[in-house]
Write a protein that holds these residues in place. Structure first.
Motif, mmCIF file in Angstrom:
data_model
loop_
_atom_site.group_PDB
_atom_site.id
_atom_site.type_symbol
_atom_site.label_atom_id
_atom_site.label_comp_id
_atom_site.label_asym_id
_atom_site.label_seq_id
_atom_site.Cartn_x
_atom_site.Cartn_y
_atom_site.Cartn_z
ATOM 1 N N SER A 13 0.829 -1.120 0.036
ATOM 2 C CA SER A 13 -0.040 -0.064 -0.016
ATOM 3 C C SER A 13 0.718 1.234 0.085
ATOM 4 O O SER A 13 1.865 1.072 0.477
ATOM 5 C CB SER A 13 -0.693 -0.047 1.183
ATOM 6 O OG SER A 13 -0.200 0.573 2.384
ATOM 7 N N ASP A 20 3.306 8.160 12.551
ATOM 8 C CA ASP A 20 2.094 8.543 11.785
ATOM 9 C C ASP A 20 1.800 9.871 11.387
ATOM 10 O O ASP A 20 1.006 10.181 10.228
ATOM 11 C CB ASP A 20 0.998 8.027 13.080
ATOM 12 C CG ASP A 20 0.985 6.635 13.254
ATOM 13 O OD1 ASP A 20 1.467 5.903 12.415
ATOM 14 O OD2 ASP A 20 0.510 6.298 14.403
ATOM 15 N N VAL A 43 3.553 10.413 8.039
ATOM 16 C CA VAL A 43 2.863 9.723 6.832
ATOM 17 C C VAL A 43 1.734 10.406 6.440
ATOM 18 O O VAL A 43 1.721 10.676 5.310
ATOM 19 C CB VAL A 43 2.756 8.117 7.326
ATOM 20 C CG1 VAL A 43 1.563 7.782 6.144
ATOM 21 C CG2 VAL A 43 3.719 7.449 7.732
ATOM 22 N N GLU A 44 0.970 11.029 7.291
ATOM 23 C CA GLU A 44 -0.212 11.777 7.005
ATOM 24 C C GLU A 44 0.240 13.038 6.226
ATOM 25 O O GLU A 44 -0.396 13.639 5.343
ATOM 26 C CB GLU A 44 -1.077 12.206 8.372
ATOM 27 C CG GLU A 44 -1.887 10.790 8.835
ATOM 28 C CD GLU A 44 -2.696 10.456 7.938
ATOM 29 O OE1 GLU A 44 -3.083 10.931 7.226
ATOM 30 O OE2 GLU A 44 -2.706 8.831 8.066
ATOM 31 N N GLN A 57 -3.747 10.969 -0.544
ATOM 32 C CA GLN A 57 -4.842 10.665 0.512
ATOM 33 C C GLN A 57 -5.812 9.396 0.264
ATOM 34 O O GLN A 57 -6.005 8.382 0.517
ATOM 35 C CB GLN A 57 -6.005 11.736 1.211
ATOM 36 C CG GLN A 57 -5.025 12.443 2.002
ATOM 37 C CD GLN A 57 -4.912 13.980 1.052
ATOM 38 O OE1 GLN A 57 -4.500 13.745 0.131
ATOM 39 N NE2 GLN A 57 -5.114 15.013 1.572
ATOM 40 N N LEU A 90 1.186 12.009 2.810
ATOM 41 C CA LEU A 90 -0.004 11.757 1.970
ATOM 42 C C LEU A 90 -0.880 12.835 1.511
ATOM 43 O O LEU A 90 -1.335 13.131 0.494
ATOM 44 C CB LEU A 90 -0.892 11.145 2.798
ATOM 45 C CG LEU A 90 -0.606 9.474 2.993
ATOM 46 C CD1 LEU A 90 -1.148 8.655 4.212
ATOM 47 C CD2 LEU A 90 -0.324 8.544 1.691
ATOM 48 N N GLN A 91 -0.859 14.080 2.391
ATOM 49 C CA GLN A 91 -1.593 15.376 2.128
ATOM 50 C C GLN A 91 -0.783 15.997 1.295
ATOM 51 O O GLN A 91 -1.282 16.747 0.166
ATOM 52 C CB GLN A 91 -1.871 16.225 3.416
ATOM 53 C CG GLN A 91 -2.605 17.391 3.131
ATOM 54 C CD GLN A 91 -3.157 18.078 4.477
ATOM 55 O OE1 GLN A 91 -2.909 17.617 5.482
ATOM 56 N NE2 GLN A 91 -3.678 19.091 4.309
ATOM 57 N N ILE A 136 5.612 4.634 2.506
ATOM 58 C CA ILE A 136 6.005 5.589 3.139
ATOM 59 C C ILE A 136 6.381 5.342 4.597
ATOM 60 O O ILE A 136 7.573 5.906 5.070
ATOM 61 C CB ILE A 136 4.905 6.847 3.145
ATOM 62 C CG1 ILE A 136 4.710 7.387 1.653
ATOM 63 C CG2 ILE A 136 5.662 8.170 3.836
ATOM 64 C CD1 ILE A 136 3.398 8.256 1.691
ATOM 65 N N ALA A 137 5.631 4.526 5.299
ATOM 66 C CA ALA A 137 5.865 4.320 6.703
ATOM 67 C C ALA A 137 7.142 3.410 6.765
ATOM 68 O O ALA A 137 7.815 3.203 7.718
ATOM 69 C CB ALA A 137 4.570 3.720 7.233
ATOM 70 N N ALA A 141 -4.165 5.840 -0.529
ATOM 71 C CA ALA A 141 -3.360 5.357 0.320
ATOM 72 C C ALA A 141 -3.359 4.088 0.791
ATOM 73 O O ALA A 141 -2.288 3.482 0.916
ATOM 74 C CB ALA A 141 -3.815 6.244 1.790
ATOM 75 N N GLU A 142 -4.551 3.420 0.258
ATOM 76 C CA GLU A 142 -4.472 1.934 0.627
ATOM 77 C C GLU A 142 -4.249 1.384 -0.797
ATOM 78 O O GLU A 142 -4.534 -0.027 -0.770
ATOM 79 C CB GLU A 142 -5.924 1.735 1.291
ATOM 80 C CG GLU A 142 -6.122 2.584 2.455
ATOM 81 C CD GLU A 142 -5.204 2.350 3.517
ATOM 82 O OE1 GLU A 142 -4.417 1.203 3.702
ATOM 83 O OE2 GLU A 142 -5.121 3.513 4.057
ATOM 84 N N ARG A 153 0.357 3.959 1.719
ATOM 85 C CA ARG A 153 0.790 4.158 3.141
ATOM 86 C C ARG A 153 1.881 3.328 3.792
ATOM 87 O O ARG A 153 2.747 3.906 4.498
ATOM 88 C CB ARG A 153 -0.564 4.046 3.980
ATOM 89 C CG ARG A 153 -0.366 4.395 5.378
ATOM 90 C CD ARG A 153 -1.717 4.236 6.248
ATOM 91 N NE ARG A 153 -2.747 4.937 5.806
ATOM 92 C CZ ARG A 153 -3.211 5.793 6.118
ATOM 93 N NH1 ARG A 153 -2.501 6.827 6.830
ATOM 94 N NH2 ARG A 153 -4.203 6.590 5.162
#
Length: 610
Positions: A430, A448, A451-452, A461, A455-456, A435-436, A464-465, A432
């Motif tokens: 994924s 966390d 990562v957010e 966003q 994504l933004q 990046i993580a 992300a999955e 997300r």
């Protein structure tokens, strides 16, 4: 009219796990000898559409497929990819995955050999000749530059002598001279051999010069198919979708009081010279008419006496901000390279020089662009800074740490290298997770939140999955940049950061890079994108054959046309138009060009009123 060569009727397709179809009731026909550009923003369905042509969708990429494909007047239902691919050659965004043999000649012969064609070697040599790679037939694939590999993938498709040739982003990783070379190859195939050419392209100037019609994809639907002039002069409609016509077209549109007259705008510099010249003539004609009317009210002499003095045609424009000259810094450099040399030992036991005796210092706050033709050594230079490659001579230091021979993971929190091919960085299932992953390896407490934030910042966003490997090329590029930026390194190295991106996303990339200044001390990009360089860079380093030809700011580099040609580069349309119109400065941005053109118009108005 002859039967269409290829027909798609009401084709829809949805990837597994996706909520919305990526193609929605698309109907399209291709005629023998067409030269078609497929345009649209990243994720609009361009690549998915073209993968329907040779049966990759739905036979290889599974999902919900509806509709019908006809090739040469026959339904493609039940036909395998191998059958359809005899008629449709395809060069993909991830073209390196098409290179499967160790040497150039072996690779280009691979497909016709596997089809059992007795003349496979002759086909391979002919394809290499068409793409200008004949002199490299004995070279190993790993010795080629990214641009040469792209040409080899094209040669591999040509070896089958297909009816239709599809190229996804034909110039994404090529310098301007090689980009024009590949389009000239496509033009010859189209005009002299009757091949039907389909390109997925973001570079509108190439579409204007080489293509005959344009297909616009929008949200998985085919919005329209128009002749190239009608398509590219629909400026307002294209801009609303984040698609950018040629710069000269946009400049004319911005300067035209009545913007409703689509079709009257220039598409090339040659047309631009005539259009802007005609506009100047209109100004002079209006001035003459105004002067005559003024003379009827009072004498022409009185009118002349009361007029303001004219601005001299050679007046210096307002000065812009430029980078400090090289060597003027007092602070310690972030990166110091002293007499760096790099050579590879070939399979034949000979040394192949790549970098030859470069000394270089990079400082905090600089935005550095490495430019030059394919094979100039740009990527190799950045890999030396990142510790990925060990120099064969000289010393590399980053933040006072000697890089030579140091494991790259020791530098990963200080230097972040974003690869030319985004998929090389993907290991999770994924976006997300991608990046993580790198943040988890460093056991960062604010994982966390970072990562957010990424994504933004990179508009990920909604993705992300999703599996990054199944995204479009432009979306993959944004994921790779998010991965590199997440660790907030001192030095960030980006190899072709805008390759495969639509123009709207490229402009967003500039804003994202600007936003990184609070987290990254120095950013270095290797690129052929002169528009990005013009807008973003404070320092430009020009490379050729492993050496530095020039190092300076935009004004110094862009004013030297001979230097750009020597480095395998080319002026942007706005730079060329600046010269053709004899503007007082070489303009590298649309804002600067329109301002200078308006200033010139003002000079004409002022001069005509005397």
């Amino acid at each position: 009219m002859d039967k269409p060569l290829l027909e798609l009727s009401n084709v829809s397709f949805t990837y597994p796990g996706a909520e919305q179809p990526v193609l929605q009731e698309v109907s399209l026909t291709l005629q023998q000898g067409d030269f078609v550009a497929v345009i649209g923003s990243n994720g609009s369905g361009k690549s998915t559409l073209c993968k329907c042509f040779n049966g990759l969708i739905p036979h290889y990429y599974t999902g919900d497929f509806e509709g019908e494909l006809k090739l040469l007047g026959e339904s493609a239902e039940g036909k395998r990819v191998s059958e359809l691919s005899r008629h449709i050659g395809y060069v993909y965004q991830d073209f390196e995955n098409q290179l499967v043999r160790p040497t150039v000649l072996d690779d280009v012969c691979f497909t016709p050999l596997n089809y059992g064609l007795a003349d496979y070697r002759e086909r391979g040599r002919r394809a290499l000749e068409l793409t200008g790679l004949s002199g490299l037939s004995r070279e190993f694939i790993w010795q080629l530059s990214g641009g040469q590999k792209h040409l080899l993938a094209l040669a591999g498709a040509l070896a089958m002598d297909p009816d239709i040739l599809v190229i996804d982003e034909p110039v994404a990783q090529l310098d301007p001279q090689h980009a024009r070379q590949i389009y000239e190859i496509l033009r010859r195939l189209n005009e002299h051999h009757g091949k039907t050419i389909v390109v997925i392209e973001h570079h509108a100037e190439f579409i204007a010069e080489y293509c005959r019609s344009v297909v616009l994809m929008d949200g998985g639907r085919l919005r329209w198919q128009k002749p190239v002039r009608e398509a590219l002069t629909s400026v307002e409609e294209l801009l609303a979708l984040g698609i950018y016509p040629p710069d000269v077209t946009r400049a004319a549109w911005l300067l035209q009081p009545d913007r409703q007259a689509a079709g009257d705008y220039p598409l090339s510099c040659k047309e631009g010279r005539a259009w802007f010249g005609s506009r100047a003539a209109d100004v002079n004609a209006a001035n003459t008419a105004n002067a005559v009317n003024a003379a009827n009210a009072q004498t022409l002499a009185a009118a002349s006496a009361e007029a303001d003095p004219a601005v001299p045609s050679g007046a210096t424009p307002h000065a812009g901000t430029t980078a400090a000259g090289v060597g003027s810094h007092k602070a310690e450099p972030i990166v110091r390279m002293e007499q760096i040399k790099l050579s590879y030992r070939t399979i034949h036991k000979t040394l192949q020089p790549v970098i030859g005796g470069i000394s270089l210092e990079l400082y905090a706050g600089e935005r550095v662009a490495l430019i030059g033709n394919n094979g100039a050594g740009k990527s190799s230079l950045m890999k030396l800074i990142a510790g990925i490659t060990v120099p064969t001579g000289g010393t590399v230091q980053v933040k006072d740490i000697t890089v030579n021979g140091l494991p790259p993971e020791r530098l990963s929190g200080i230097v972040s290298y974003v690869f030319q091919n985004p998929e090389d960085m993907f290991i999770d299932d994924s976006v997300r997770g991608e990046i993580a992953y790198y943040l988890k390896a460093r056991k960062l407490a604010d994982l966390d939140e970072r990562v957010e934030e990424m994504l933004q910042a990179f508009r990920l966003q909604e993705l992300a999955e999703r599996d990054a490997r199944l995204l479009s090329g432009g979306q993959q590029r944004r994921v790779s940049l998010a991965i590199g930026a997440a660790v907030r390194p001192a030095v960030m190295l980006l190899d072709e950061p805008t390759a495969n991106l639509d123009i709207s996303t490229k402009q967003e990339m500039t804003r994202v890079l600007e936003a990184l200044r609070g987290h990254v001390e120095t950013v270095v990009i290797a690129t052929h994108d002169m528009a990005l360089v013009a807008e973003w860079a404070t320092r430009i380093i020009v490379m050729s054959e492993g050496r530095i030809l020039a190092d300076g700011d935009k004004k110094a580099i862009f004013s030297d046309g001979q230097l750009l040609r020597r480095a395998g580069l080319a002026e942007t349309q706005l730079m060329e138009m600046s010269r053709l119109l004899n503007l007082p400065q070489i303009c590298s941005s649309l804002e600067a060009f329109t301002a200078a053109a308006e200033c010139r118009k003002g000079e004409l108005v002022h001069g005509g009123s005397r």
